[in-house]
Design a protein around this motif. Structure first.
Motif, mmCIF file in Angstrom:
data_model
loop_
_atom_site.group_PDB
_atom_site.id
_atom_site.type_symbol
_atom_site.label_atom_id
_atom_site.label_comp_id
_atom_site.label_asym_id
_atom_site.label_seq_id
_atom_site.Cartn_x
_atom_site.Cartn_y
_atom_site.Cartn_z
ATOM 1 N N ALA A 292 0.820 -1.213 0.000
ATOM 2 C CA ALA A 292 0.000 0.000 0.000
ATOM 3 C C ALA A 292 0.852 1.260 0.000
ATOM 4 C CB ALA A 292 -0.932 -0.004 1.211
ATOM 5 N N ARG A 293 2.052 1.181 0.542
ATOM 6 C CA ARG A 293 2.909 2.368 0.644
ATOM 7 C C ARG A 293 3.749 2.607 -0.610
ATOM 8 N NH1 ARG A 293 3.238 0.309 5.999
ATOM 9 N NH2 ARG A 293 5.121 -0.878 5.489
ATOM 10 N N THR B 299 4.924 3.888 -4.163
ATOM 11 C CA THR B 299 4.607 5.011 -5.037
ATOM 12 C C THR B 299 4.189 4.470 -6.405
ATOM 13 O OG1 THR B 299 6.845 5.236 -5.913
ATOM 14 C CG2 THR B 299 6.343 6.397 -3.860
ATOM 15 N N TYR B 300 3.729 5.389 -7.251
ATOM 16 C CA TYR B 300 3.333 5.002 -8.612
ATOM 17 C C TYR B 300 4.494 4.336 -9.349
ATOM 18 C CZ TYR B 300 2.238 5.660 -13.578
ATOM 19 O OH TYR B 300 2.042 5.468 -14.922
ATOM 20 N N ARG C 55 -0.928 -6.510 -6.987
ATOM 21 C CA ARG C 55 -1.484 -5.428 -6.167
ATOM 22 C C ARG C 55 -0.373 -4.489 -5.712
ATOM 23 N NH1 ARG C 55 -5.576 -6.951 -1.523
ATOM 24 N NH2 ARG C 55 -3.898 -8.289 -0.807
ATOM 25 N N TYR D 128 0.176 0.155 -4.556
ATOM 26 C CA TYR D 128 -0.192 1.560 -4.773
ATOM 27 C C TYR D 128 -1.709 1.686 -4.703
ATOM 28 C CZ TYR D 128 -0.161 6.185 -7.027
ATOM 29 O OH TYR D 128 -0.345 7.508 -7.326
ATOM 30 N N VAL D 129 -2.399 2.126 -5.777
ATOM 31 C CA VAL D 129 -3.851 2.296 -5.721
ATOM 32 C C VAL D 129 -4.609 1.033 -6.155
ATOM 33 C CG1 VAL D 129 -3.707 4.783 -6.075
ATOM 34 C CG2 VAL D 129 -3.921 3.261 -8.058
ATOM 35 N N GLN D 130 -3.900 0.048 -6.710
ATOM 36 C CA GLN D 130 -4.570 -1.192 -7.117
ATOM 37 C C GLN D 130 -4.638 -2.129 -5.913
ATOM 38 O OE1 GLN D 130 -6.113 -1.322 -9.801
ATOM 39 N NE2 GLN D 130 -5.185 0.383 -10.919
ATOM 40 N N ARG D 131 -5.699 -1.971 -5.129
ATOM 41 C CA ARG D 131 -5.803 -2.667 -3.852
ATOM 42 C C ARG D 131 -6.694 -3.903 -3.897
ATOM 43 N NH1 ARG D 131 -4.381 0.734 0.623
ATOM 44 N NH2 ARG D 131 -3.476 2.672 -0.134
ATOM 45 N N GLY E 34 -8.681 -2.698 -12.346
ATOM 46 C CA GLY E 34 -9.305 -1.656 -11.554
ATOM 47 C C GLY E 34 -10.795 -1.524 -11.799
ATOM 48 N N HIS F 60 -5.069 12.936 -15.512
ATOM 49 C CA HIS F 60 -6.389 12.666 -14.952
ATOM 50 C C HIS F 60 -7.414 12.487 -16.075
ATOM 51 C CE1 HIS F 60 -4.271 14.822 -11.715
ATOM 52 N NE2 HIS F 60 -5.028 14.136 -10.885
#
Length: 502
Positions: A49-50, A52-53, A80, A82-85, A152, A357
């Motif tokens: 989770a920690r 970076t991209y 999994r 970064y943001v892919q949790r 995602g 974005h």
């Protein structure tokens, strides 16, 4: 919940002549929808989770561990981090066998993350991947390119020959517009059929779940100059929703010819430059914008022939970006199979400070959504297109430019230059004898008063239309429509611009 349902299916599976297919996933979705939503989150180790991209991108699946290595199609996975949790359950369907893929530490290369972050795949107790990608020799026999990615929520994207990743598609959008916080359904399980030798495509089944929706999806993916997906879905709602977005597309528009950005050496930066809609015998083109505040609009139709977020400008000189190559980003065209009935194509445009974005969403919203528990069946063909993209047989918009020329505009005045081309314009007599009969037809829809409009042959080909329009209230958006006509014959699609407030 889905694990329990899948186990019950497995226990009943060994029946003579049984073959796994769409109806099995649909049965899981229906049973899932009849029960309260329980969520499917699996805690992710803190070290993942920690990340970076850039660190998460260091984790690579080893190509020599690809499933079906050496075949026409190969399967690899995403870890999994970064943001892919979220985890997904990936099953392989091979003949009469269905098996779930496990986690193989030897298949992952963690790059420098071992000493830097203390990560070791042998010490991770990961139940499965975050997503997957299918590889195929799309551009030549020497290398298997990425063909399609599912990663995602319910996002997926694909490539045709010579293309680079740009916009994405989704299975479902809920309350993207007008319903409070948006709900993001996600695929929780996949089943991928092993293609037969020499097969021209690959089939993927997916189970979707969210607090208010459950559904089954089937994708038959055929690679080529334009990669085509035949999509079939069966959706069940647990509870009513304010906005049900079907066949949604998600893209990015930062700036372009109709909205230049001072200080950026690139004339245009976008994955898509317009929304195209074919419905009720008319083609519509809405140039995209990067608004200062969220901007939602829609097109009400009785019978939809298709819609898409398109990248029409295919010239490198339009972008001058030899890293991103926006001229090679695909257009995505949704072609309904069967009559979807009355509804609307919804377009949401959000402000974005840069190209990282996604800020554009387009989707189909039926006038009558299904009641909770009622099945909604949907089929469509999704085209990932390049140079030969869907457009009308008459004429189409080549570019839209907003801004002044030598003459200064009056207060509240906006000026537009719109270029058209196409067979109907090219068929006009070359001697100019019919030129006087070509006229722009302008319809101010909201907060607009037309001051002047005229059209002429463009010296580089096609025709150019110039508009001067007064916007009475600069604090409100302005909307207008325009096309070229000769007598009673429409020569072009309808350019329909929505200009944000100042």
């Amino acid at each position: 919940m889905w694990r329990t349902l899948w186990l019950s299916l497995c226990l009943a599976w060994p029946l003579a002549g049984w073959a796994f297919g769409f109806d099995d996933v649909a049965a899981l979705a229906q049973r899932q929808a009849a029960a309260p939503w329980q969520g499917t989150a699996t805690p992710m180790p803190g070290a993942l989770a920690r990340l970076t991209y850039d660190e998460a991108r260091e984790i690579r699946y080893r190509p020599d561990h690809a499933v079906w290595r050496g075949g026409d199609f190969e399967l690899q996975f995403f870890h999994r981090g970064y943001v892919q949790r979220d985890l997904v359950a990936v099953h392989l369907v091979e003949g009469d066998q269905v098996r779930r893929m496990g986690y193989d530490p030897a298949a992952w290369d963690f790059g420098t993350l071992g000493p830097k972050r203390g990560l070791n795949p042998d010490q991770l107790d990961e139940p499965g991947p975050a997503g997957f990608r299918i590889h195929h020799a799309l551009n030549g026999p020497a290398y298997k390119d990425e063909l399609v990615v599912f990663l995602g929520a319910s996002y997926f994207r694909a490539l045709g020959r010579g293309q680079r990743y740009g916009l994405s598609a989704r299975a479902l959008a809920i309350d993207t517009v007008g319903g409070g916080p948006e709900e993001f359904p996600r695929f929780t399980a996949f089943w991928i059929e092993r293609p037969a030798p020499g097969a021209d495509g690959v089939t993927v089944y997916a189970l979707l779940d969210s607090p208010r929706a459950s559904g089954a999806w089937q994708f038959v993916i055929r690679p080529g100059e334009d990669t085509v997906m035949d999509v079939r879905a069966r959706l069940f709602l647990r509870a009513p929703v304010a906005m049900l977005g079907l066949a949604p597309l998600t893209s990015m528009y930062q700036h372009g010819e109709n909205q230049p950005r001072p200080g950026d050496f690139r004339p245009e930066v976008h994955d898509s430059d317009g929304l195209s809609v074919a419905a009720d015998g008319e083609w519509l083109w809405r140039p995209l914008v990067n608004p200062g505040t969220p901007l939602a609009s829609s097109f009400q139709v009785r019978r939809l022939q298709g819609f898409g977020l398109m990248q029409r400008d295919r010239r490198f000189a339009a972008y001058e970006d030899d890293e991103a190559h926006y001229e090679r980003r695909p257009s995505a065209w949704v072609e309904p199979v069967g009559d979807w009935g009355p509804g609307r194509v919804v377009l949401l445009q959000l402000p974005t400070p840069d190209e990282t974005h996604d800020n554009i969403v387009a989707a189909w919203q039926p006038d009558r959504p299904p009641a909770p528990g009622e099945a909604l069946d949907l089929a469509y063909r999704l085209h990932w297109q390049g140079e030969q993209a869907a457009r009308p047989a008459t004429g189409w918009t080549v570019q839209s430019r907003r801004g002044r020329g030598w003459a200064a505009p009056t207060p509240g005045e906006l000026q537009f230059i719109v270029d058209f081309d196409g067979p109907a314009l090219q068929a006009l007599p070359a001697d100019g004898s019919a030129d006087a009969a070509v006229a722009p037809v302008i319809t101010p829809l909201a907060n607009a008063r037309v001051l002047q409009a005229h059209a002429w042959r463009h010296p580089a080909g096609g025709w150019r239309m110039a508009l001067r329009v007064q916007r009475p209230d600069p604090a409100q958006p302005m909307e207008l429509r325009a096309f070229l006509q000769r007598g009673a014959q429409a020569l072009t699609e309808t350019w329909t611009a929505l200009i944000p407030q100042d």
